[in-house]
Design a protein around this motif. Structure first.
Motif, PDB file in Angstrom:
ATOM      1  N   GLY A 126       0.814  -1.212   0.000  1.00 30.12           N
ATOM      2  CA  GLY A 126       0.000   0.000   0.000  1.00 30.12           C
ATOM      3  C   GLY A 126       0.846   1.260   0.000  1.00 30.12           C
ATOM      4  N   THR A 127       1.976   1.215   0.724  1.00 29.22           N
ATOM      5  CA  THR A 127       2.885   2.373   0.754  1.00 29.22           C
ATOM      6  C   THR A 127       3.478   2.637  -0.626  1.00 29.22           C
ATOM      7  OG1 THR A 127       3.464   1.921   3.057  1.00 29.22           O
ATOM      8  CG2 THR A 127       4.980   3.310   1.797  1.00 29.22           C
ATOM      9  N   ILE A 128       3.944   1.558  -1.274  1.00 32.57           N
ATOM     10  CA  ILE A 128       4.524   1.693  -2.620  1.00 32.57           C
ATOM     11  C   ILE A 128       3.475   2.199  -3.612  1.00 32.57           C
ATOM     12  CG2 ILE A 128       5.526   0.409  -4.553  1.00 32.57           C
ATOM     13  CD1 ILE A 128       6.856  -1.419  -2.461  1.00 32.57           C
ATOM     14  N   PHE A 129       2.263   1.659  -3.514  1.00 38.98           N
ATOM     15  CA  PHE A 129       1.206   2.077  -4.434  1.00 38.98           C
ATOM     16  C   PHE A 129       0.783   3.525  -4.165  1.00 38.98           C
ATOM     17  CE2 PHE A 129      -2.862   1.939  -6.680  1.00 38.98           C
ATOM     18  CZ  PHE A 129      -2.474   1.272  -7.841  1.00 38.98           C
ATOM     19  N   SER A 130       0.859   3.952  -2.898  1.00 43.07           N
ATOM     20  CA  SER A 130       0.550   5.352  -2.565  1.00 43.07           C
ATOM     21  C   SER A 130       1.554   6.285  -3.226  1.00 43.07           C
ATOM     22  CB  SER A 130       0.581   5.561  -1.047  1.00 43.07           C
ATOM     23  OG  SER A 130      -0.400   4.789  -0.407  1.00 43.07           O
ATOM     24  N   ILE A 131       2.838   5.880  -3.193  1.00 44.68           N
ATOM     25  CA  ILE A 131       3.880   6.691  -3.847  1.00 44.68           C
ATOM     26  C   ILE A 131       3.610   6.790  -5.341  1.00 44.68           C
ATOM     27  CG2 ILE A 131       6.349   6.756  -4.428  1.00 44.68           C
ATOM     28  CD1 ILE A 131       6.834   5.384  -1.684  1.00 44.68           C
ATOM     29  N   TYR A 132       3.257   5.650  -5.938  1.00 42.56           N
ATOM     30  CA  TYR A 132       2.930   5.635  -7.371  1.00 42.56           C
ATOM     31  C   TYR A 132       1.750   6.565  -7.660  1.00 42.56           C
ATOM     32  CZ  TYR A 132       0.714   3.901 -11.650  1.00 42.56           C
ATOM     33  OH  TYR A 132       0.115   3.814 -12.872  1.00 42.56           O
ATOM     34  N   ALA A 133       0.711   6.493  -6.826  1.00 44.14           N
ATOM     35  CA  ALA A 133      -0.480   7.328  -7.045  1.00 44.14           C
ATOM     36  C   ALA A 133      -0.153   8.817  -6.921  1.00 44.14           C
ATOM     37  CB  ALA A 133      -1.570   6.940  -6.047  1.00 44.14           C
ATOM     38  N   LEU A 134       0.744   9.161  -5.987  1.00 41.15           N
ATOM     39  CA  LEU A 134       1.139  10.561  -5.834  1.00 41.15           C
ATOM     40  C   LEU A 134       1.942  11.042  -7.041  1.00 41.15           C
ATOM     41  CD1 LEU A 134       2.121  10.607  -2.054  1.00 41.15           C
ATOM     42  CD2 LEU A 134       0.169  11.781  -3.104  1.00 41.15           C
ATOM     43  N   ILE A 135       2.812  10.163  -7.563  1.00 44.85           N
ATOM     44  CA  ILE A 135       3.619  10.529  -8.724  1.00 44.85           C
ATOM     45  C   ILE A 135       2.739  10.827  -9.935  1.00 44.85           C
ATOM     46  CG2 ILE A 135       5.313   9.667 -10.413  1.00 44.85           C
ATOM     47  CD1 ILE A 135       6.627   8.111  -8.114  1.00 44.85           C
ATOM     48  N   ILE A 136       1.722  10.006 -10.149  1.00 46.99           N
ATOM     49  CA  ILE A 136       0.843  10.214 -11.313  1.00 46.99           C
ATOM     50  C   ILE A 136      -0.303  11.169 -10.976  1.00 46.99           C
ATOM     51  CG2 ILE A 136       1.425   7.938 -12.232  1.00 46.99           C
ATOM     52  CD1 ILE A 136      -1.396   7.001 -11.363  1.00 46.99           C
ATOM     53  N   GLN A 137      -0.266  11.708  -9.749  1.00 48.59           N
ATOM     54  CA  GLN A 137      -1.241  12.706  -9.289  1.00 48.59           C
ATOM     55  C   GLN A 137      -2.671  12.151  -9.240  1.00 48.59           C
ATOM     56  OE1 GLN A 137      -0.635  16.162 -11.782  1.00 48.59           O
ATOM     57  NE2 GLN A 137       1.250  16.734 -10.716  1.00 48.59           N
ATOM     58  N   SER A 138      -2.765  10.879  -8.890  1.00 46.56           N
ATOM     59  CA  SER A 138      -4.083  10.270  -8.662  1.00 46.56           C
ATOM     60  C   SER A 138      -4.351  10.344  -7.159  1.00 46.56           C
ATOM     61  CB  SER A 138      -4.088   8.817  -9.150  1.00 46.56           C
ATOM     62  OG  SER A 138      -5.344   8.219  -8.887  1.00 46.56           O
ATOM     63  N   TYR A 139      -4.749  11.510  -6.695  1.00 41.82           N
ATOM     64  CA  TYR A 139      -4.838  11.775  -5.257  1.00 41.82           C
ATOM     65  C   TYR A 139      -5.900  10.935  -4.529  1.00 41.82           C
ATOM     66  CZ  TYR A 139      -1.762  15.573  -6.572  1.00 41.82           C
ATOM     67  OH  TYR A 139      -0.707  16.284  -7.070  1.00 41.82           O
ATOM     68  N   PRO A 140      -7.073  10.672  -5.129  1.00 41.06           N
ATOM     69  CA  PRO A 140      -8.034   9.789  -4.428  1.00 41.06           C
ATOM     70  C   PRO A 140      -7.447   8.395  -4.155  1.00 41.06           C
ATOM     71  CG  PRO A 140      -9.122  10.980  -6.181  1.00 41.06           C
ATOM     72  CD  PRO A 140      -7.661  11.233  -6.364  1.00 41.06           C
ATOM     73  N   THR A 141      -6.711   7.853  -5.153  1.00 44.43           N
ATOM     74  CA  THR A 141      -6.079   6.542  -4.979  1.00 44.43           C
ATOM     75  C   THR A 141      -5.023   6.596  -3.890  1.00 44.43           C
ATOM     76  OG1 THR A 141      -6.450   6.036  -7.318  1.00 44.43           O
ATOM     77  CG2 THR A 141      -4.845   4.674  -6.142  1.00 44.43           C
ATOM     78  N   ALA A 142      -4.254   7.681  -3.876  1.00 47.16           N
ATOM     79  CA  ALA A 142      -3.202   7.836  -2.869  1.00 47.16           C
ATOM     80  C   ALA A 142      -3.799   7.921  -1.469  1.00 47.16           C
ATOM     81  CB  ALA A 142      -2.381   9.093  -3.164  1.00 47.16           C
ATOM     82  N   ILE A 143      -4.867   8.712  -1.320  1.00 47.41           N
ATOM     83  CA  ILE A 143      -5.509   8.876  -0.014  1.00 47.41           C
ATOM     84  C   ILE A 143      -6.063   7.541   0.479  1.00 47.41           C
ATOM     85  CG2 ILE A 143      -7.466   9.937   1.183  1.00 47.41           C
ATOM     86  CD1 ILE A 143      -7.013  12.413  -0.628  1.00 47.41           C
ATOM     87  N   MET A 144      -6.711   6.789  -0.424  1.00 46.00           N
ATOM     88  CA  MET A 144      -7.277   5.500  -0.034  1.00 46.00           C
ATOM     89  C   MET A 144      -6.189   4.554   0.461  1.00 46.00           C
ATOM     90  SD  MET A 144      -9.270   2.630  -2.320  1.00 46.00           S
ATOM     91  CE  MET A 144      -7.728   2.166  -3.122  1.00 46.00           C
ATOM     92  N   ASN A 145      -5.072   4.487  -0.269  1.00 46.53           N
ATOM     93  CA  ASN A 145      -3.994   3.573   0.112  1.00 46.53           C
ATOM     94  C   ASN A 145      -3.287   4.014   1.382  1.00 46.53           C
ATOM     95  OD1 ASN A 145      -3.308   1.236  -1.926  1.00 46.53           O
ATOM     96  ND2 ASN A 145      -4.069   2.949  -3.144  1.00 46.53           N
ATOM     97  N   ILE A 146      -3.138   5.314   1.575  1.00 47.14           N
ATOM     98  CA  ILE A 146      -2.544   5.817   2.815  1.00 47.14           C
ATOM     99  C   ILE A 146      -3.420   5.444   4.010  1.00 47.14           C
ATOM    100  CG2 ILE A 146      -2.014   7.925   4.113  1.00 47.14           C
ATOM    101  CD1 ILE A 146      -1.116   9.145   1.395  1.00 47.14           C
ATOM    102  N   CYS A 147      -4.735   5.540   3.823  1.00 46.18           N
ATOM    103  CA  CYS A 147      -5.664   5.136   4.890  1.00 46.18           C
ATOM    104  C   CYS A 147      -5.556   3.645   5.182  1.00 46.18           C
ATOM    105  CB  CYS A 147      -7.102   5.490   4.505  1.00 46.18           C
ATOM    106  SG  CYS A 147      -7.451   7.269   4.504  1.00 46.18           S
ATOM    107  N   LEU A 148      -5.417   2.828   4.126  1.00 47.34           N
ATOM    108  CA  LEU A 148      -5.276   1.379   4.313  1.00 47.34           C
ATOM    109  C   LEU A 148      -3.975   1.040   5.038  1.00 47.34           C
ATOM    110  CD1 LEU A 148      -6.567   0.030   0.865  1.00 47.34           C
ATOM    111  CD2 LEU A 148      -7.729  -0.069   3.083  1.00 47.34           C
ATOM    112  N   VAL A 149      -2.908   1.769   4.715  1.00 44.11           N
ATOM    113  CA  VAL A 149      -1.633   1.562   5.408  1.00 44.11           C
ATOM    114  C   VAL A 149      -1.781   1.907   6.890  1.00 44.11           C
ATOM    115  CG1 VAL A 149       0.747   2.389   5.631  1.00 44.11           C
ATOM    116  CG2 VAL A 149      -0.203   1.908   3.364  1.00 44.11           C
ATOM    117  N   ALA A 150      -2.462   3.013   7.173  1.00 42.76           N
ATOM    118  CA  ALA A 150      -2.677   3.416   8.567  1.00 42.76           C
ATOM    119  C   ALA A 150      -3.496   2.369   9.324  1.00 42.76           C
ATOM    120  CB  ALA A 150      -3.384   4.772   8.602  1.00 42.76           C
ATOM    121  N   ILE A 151      -4.510   1.809   8.670  1.00 40.35           N
ATOM    122  CA  ILE A 151      -5.332   0.768   9.302  1.00 40.35           C
ATOM    123  C   ILE A 151      -4.485  -0.464   9.607  1.00 40.35           C
ATOM    124  CG2 ILE A 151      -7.227  -0.861   8.890  1.00 40.35           C
ATOM    125  CD1 ILE A 151      -8.597   1.415   7.273  1.00 40.35           C
ATOM    126  N   ASN A 152      -3.638  -0.863   8.660  1.00 40.54           N
ATOM    127  CA  ASN A 152      -2.756  -2.014   8.877  1.00 40.54           C
ATOM    128  C   ASN A 152      -1.810  -1.776  10.043  1.00 40.54           C
ATOM    129  OD1 ASN A 152      -3.402  -4.080   6.911  1.00 40.54           O
ATOM    130  ND2 ASN A 152      -2.694  -2.688   5.337  1.00 40.54           N
TER     131      ASN A 152
END
Length: 202
Positions: free
Chosen positions: A38-64
């Motif tokens: 999820g952390t790696i995918f969040s970085i990818y989402a931020l790079i491509i500026q897909s902010y909803p995807t990044a926020i979702m994955n950051i939340c999933l990382v926090a839950i884990n």
């Protein structure tokens, strides 16, 4: 390799790790690998500026991370239930987790009379682990099976069990069978390899 392809590779790696995490039988491994993916995918989402995807994955990382922290907490209440080899609850647990037990203990096949000690470890009344062994001289117990269910496979079951055993007259544990996939656990729990196998003094 172009920059675009490198960025795509980051996304693929994150996705693969998230998928692999769901194949883990251990809840701890599932959450760790899922958090990394999820952390790696969040970085990818931020790079491509897909902010909803990044926020979702950051939340999933926090839950884990939150649930991993809860698993590491020491406020779980464990009970050690002294049971016979043919105890109904013990038999049910062994049958229910038979295939998972075989992965870690491929030689597991206790014959009648082989085991004379059996303990079921419960966490808040939920079966979390099983210890089956044969009593030896001088308070030693030869371990035939030392199994924790996937949900509680974070060594907390073993720590609670080993802490309680001296009060039950057991002062040493001996694991002389083929350690296989169980070897990392034995080393982590303080077992020392000797000529007779892995030994832990309590």
């Amino acid at each position: 390799m172009s920059t675009h392809m490198m960025i795509e590779m980051i996304g693929y790696i994150g996705s693969v790790l998230v998928l692999i995490s769901f194949l883990m039988s251990s809840v701890v491994k599932l959450r760790v690998i899922n958090a990394v993916g999820g952390t790696i995918f969040s970085i990818y989402a931020l790079i491509i500026q897909s902010y909803p995807t990044a926020i979702m994955n950051i939340c999933l990382v926090a839950i884990n991370i939150y649930y991993l922290a809860r698993l590491k907490r020491n406020d779980r209440h464990y009970d050690i239930v002294d049971g016979a080899e043919k105890d109904a609850m013990l038999t049910y647990i062994l049958n229910y987790y038979k295939e998972d037990i075989k992965k870690y203990f491929p030689e597991w096949n206790v014959q009648p009379g082989k085991a004379d000690k059996a303990y079921v470890v419960c966490c808040d009344a939920v079966p979390a682990g099983v210890l089956i062994g044969k009593q030896q001289a001088d308070g030693a117990l030869e371990i035939l099976l030392d199994y924790a269910t996937p949900t509680y496979r974070d060594c907390s079951v073993g720590r609670a069990l080993y802490k309680a055993l001296p009060a039950l007259g057991i002062r040493k544990l001996v694991f002389s069978r083929n350690s296989g996939m169980h070897e990392p656990y034995l080393k982590k729990m303080g077992f020392v390899q000797e000529t007779s196998g892995y030994v832990k003094k309590l």
